[in-house]
Design a protein around this motif. Structure first.
Motif, PDB file in Angstrom:
ATOM      1  N   ILE A  60       0.710  -1.145   0.222  1.00  0.00           N
ATOM      2  CA  ILE A  60       0.107  -0.367  -0.034  1.00  0.00           C
ATOM      3  C   ILE A  60       1.004   1.530   0.204  1.00  0.00           C
ATOM      4  N   VAL A  61       0.430   2.571  -1.074  1.00  0.00           N
ATOM      5  CA  VAL A  61       1.124   3.110  -1.285  1.00  0.00           C
ATOM      6  C   VAL A  61       0.233   4.634  -0.952  1.00  0.00           C
ATOM      7  N   THR A  62       0.427   5.810  -1.175  1.00  0.00           N
ATOM      8  CA  THR A  62       0.054   6.940  -1.105  1.00  0.00           C
ATOM      9  C   THR A  62       0.304   7.318  -2.292  1.00  0.00           C
ATOM     10  N   THR A  63      -0.542   7.891  -2.851  1.00  0.00           N
ATOM     11  CA  THR A  63      -0.114   8.934  -3.986  1.00  0.00           C
ATOM     12  C   THR A  63       0.947   9.313  -4.152  1.00  0.00           C
ATOM     13  N   THR A  64       1.337  10.571  -2.950  1.00  0.00           N
ATOM     14  CA  THR A  64       2.527  11.334  -2.650  1.00  0.00           C
ATOM     15  C   THR A  64       3.753  10.393  -3.255  1.00  0.00           C
ATOM     16  N   GLN A  65       3.669   9.152  -2.445  1.00  0.00           N
ATOM     17  CA  GLN A  65       4.836   8.143  -2.551  1.00  0.00           C
ATOM     18  C   GLN A  65       4.823   7.379  -3.929  1.00  0.00           C
ATOM     19  N   LEU A  66       3.782   7.420  -4.000  1.00  0.00           N
ATOM     20  CA  LEU A  66       3.454   6.904  -6.230  1.00  0.00           C
ATOM     21  C   LEU A  66       4.275   7.305  -7.387  1.00  0.00           C
ATOM     22  N   SER A  81       8.988   4.627 -11.075  1.00  0.00           N
ATOM     23  CA  SER A  81       9.702   3.903 -11.444  1.00  0.00           C
ATOM     24  C   SER A  81       9.849   2.482 -10.552  1.00  0.00           C
ATOM     25  N   TYR A  82      10.226   2.591  -9.624  1.00  0.00           N
ATOM     26  CA  TYR A  82      10.225   1.547  -8.174  1.00  0.00           C
ATOM     27  C   TYR A  82       8.891   0.905  -7.907  1.00  0.00           C
ATOM     28  N   TYR A  83       7.997   1.413  -7.792  1.00  0.00           N
ATOM     29  CA  TYR A  83       6.320   0.760  -8.087  1.00  0.00           C
ATOM     30  C   TYR A  83       5.996   0.270  -9.192  1.00  0.00           C
ATOM     31  N   LEU A  84       5.929   1.213 -10.091  1.00  0.00           N
ATOM     32  CA  LEU A  84       6.505   0.177 -11.705  1.00  0.00           C
ATOM     33  C   LEU A  84       6.832  -0.999 -12.085  1.00  0.00           C
ATOM     34  N   SER A  85       8.195  -1.117 -11.712  1.00  0.00           N
ATOM     35  CA  SER A  85       9.027  -2.695 -11.292  1.00  0.00           C
ATOM     36  C   SER A  85       7.996  -3.351 -10.353  1.00  0.00           C
ATOM     37  N   MET A  86       7.906  -2.981  -8.911  1.00  0.00           N
ATOM     38  CA  MET A  86       7.151  -3.791  -8.117  1.00  0.00           C
ATOM     39  C   MET A  86       5.982  -4.175  -8.500  1.00  0.00           C
ATOM     40  N   ARG A 141       5.823  -7.892  -9.464  1.00  0.00           N
ATOM     41  CA  ARG A 141       6.438  -9.197  -8.877  1.00  0.00           C
ATOM     42  C   ARG A 141       5.070  -8.713  -7.485  1.00  0.00           C
ATOM     43  N   GLU A 142       4.094  -7.843  -7.554  1.00  0.00           N
ATOM     44  CA  GLU A 142       2.868  -7.257  -5.945  1.00  0.00           C
ATOM     45  C   GLU A 142       2.182  -6.983  -6.877  1.00  0.00           C
ATOM     46  N   GLU A 143       0.801  -6.978  -6.298  1.00  0.00           N
ATOM     47  CA  GLU A 143      -0.152  -5.732  -6.672  1.00  0.00           C
ATOM     48  C   GLU A 143       0.320  -4.473  -5.814  1.00  0.00           C
ATOM     49  N   ILE A 144      -0.199  -3.347  -6.020  1.00  0.00           N
ATOM     50  CA  ILE A 144       0.468  -2.201  -5.746  1.00  0.00           C
ATOM     51  C   ILE A 144      -1.567  -0.854  -4.891  1.00  0.00           C
ATOM     52  N   VAL A 145      -1.446  -1.532  -4.077  1.00  0.00           N
ATOM     53  CA  VAL A 145      -2.740  -0.467  -3.741  1.00  0.00           C
ATOM     54  C   VAL A 145      -2.446   0.816  -3.845  1.00  0.00           C
ATOM     55  N   VAL A 146      -2.770   2.018  -4.532  1.00  0.00           N
ATOM     56  CA  VAL A 146      -2.773   3.988  -4.612  1.00  0.00           C
ATOM     57  C   VAL A 146      -3.922   4.029  -3.097  1.00  0.00           C
ATOM     58  N   THR A 147      -3.038   4.848  -2.205  1.00  0.00           N
ATOM     59  CA  THR A 147      -4.295   5.187  -1.064  1.00  0.00           C
ATOM     60  C   THR A 147      -4.199   7.299  -1.706  1.00  0.00           C
ATOM     61  N   ALA A 194       1.334  -6.940 -15.711  1.00  0.00           N
ATOM     62  CA  ALA A 194       0.539  -7.424 -17.041  1.00  0.00           C
ATOM     63  C   ALA A 194       0.491  -8.913 -17.105  1.00  0.00           C
ATOM     64  N   MET A 195       1.432  -9.417 -16.760  1.00  0.00           N
ATOM     65  CA  MET A 195       1.602 -10.926 -16.479  1.00  0.00           C
ATOM     66  C   MET A 195       0.454 -11.419 -15.481  1.00  0.00           C
ATOM     67  N   SER A 196       0.297 -10.627 -14.426  1.00  0.00           N
ATOM     68  CA  SER A 196      -0.640 -11.090 -12.846  1.00  0.00           C
ATOM     69  C   SER A 196      -1.703 -12.154 -13.843  1.00  0.00           C
ATOM     70  N   GLU A 197      -2.672 -11.775 -14.273  1.00  0.00           N
ATOM     71  CA  GLU A 197      -3.790 -12.693 -14.900  1.00  0.00           C
ATOM     72  C   GLU A 197      -3.639 -14.244 -15.074  1.00  0.00           C
ATOM     73  N   ASN A 198      -2.224 -13.924 -16.303  1.00  0.00           N
ATOM     74  CA  ASN A 198      -1.693 -15.326 -16.355  1.00  0.00           C
ATOM     75  C   ASN A 198      -1.275 -16.251 -15.361  1.00  0.00           C
TER      76      ASN A 198
END
Length: 71
Positions: free
Chosen positions: A2-8, A13-18, A21-27, A39-43
């Motif tokens: 979970i990250v805030t919009t400010t952190q995002l 680039s860090y959160y996009l690479s993460m 590997r895992e779901e990022i929830v933005v608050t 992109a591959m998470s559904e597969n």
């Protein structure tokens, strides 16, 4: 994760690479406003749902090849 919009905004680039590997929830103001997934998470979910049904030597690539041959 979970990250805030400010952190995002500060570390896009860090959160996009993460996200690969895992779901990022933005608050924003404590409320969920977005989810970022790779992109591959559904597969991965689709293949994981077949766990125990298919023989252990079957992988996603062989399934895609077989599907293409049968189309």
């Amino acid at each position: 994760m979970i990250v805030t919009t400010t952190q995002l905004r500060a570390n896009q680039s860090y959160y996009l690479s993460m996200a690969s590997r895992e779901e990022i929830v933005v608050t924003k103001n404590g409320k969920v406003v977005a989810k970022i997934t790779g992109a591959m998470s559904e597969n991965v979910k689709s293949v994981s749902s077949l766990f125990g049904i298919l023989p252990p030597d079957v992988d996603e690539d062989s399934l895609l090849r077989e599907r293409a041959l049968n189309s």
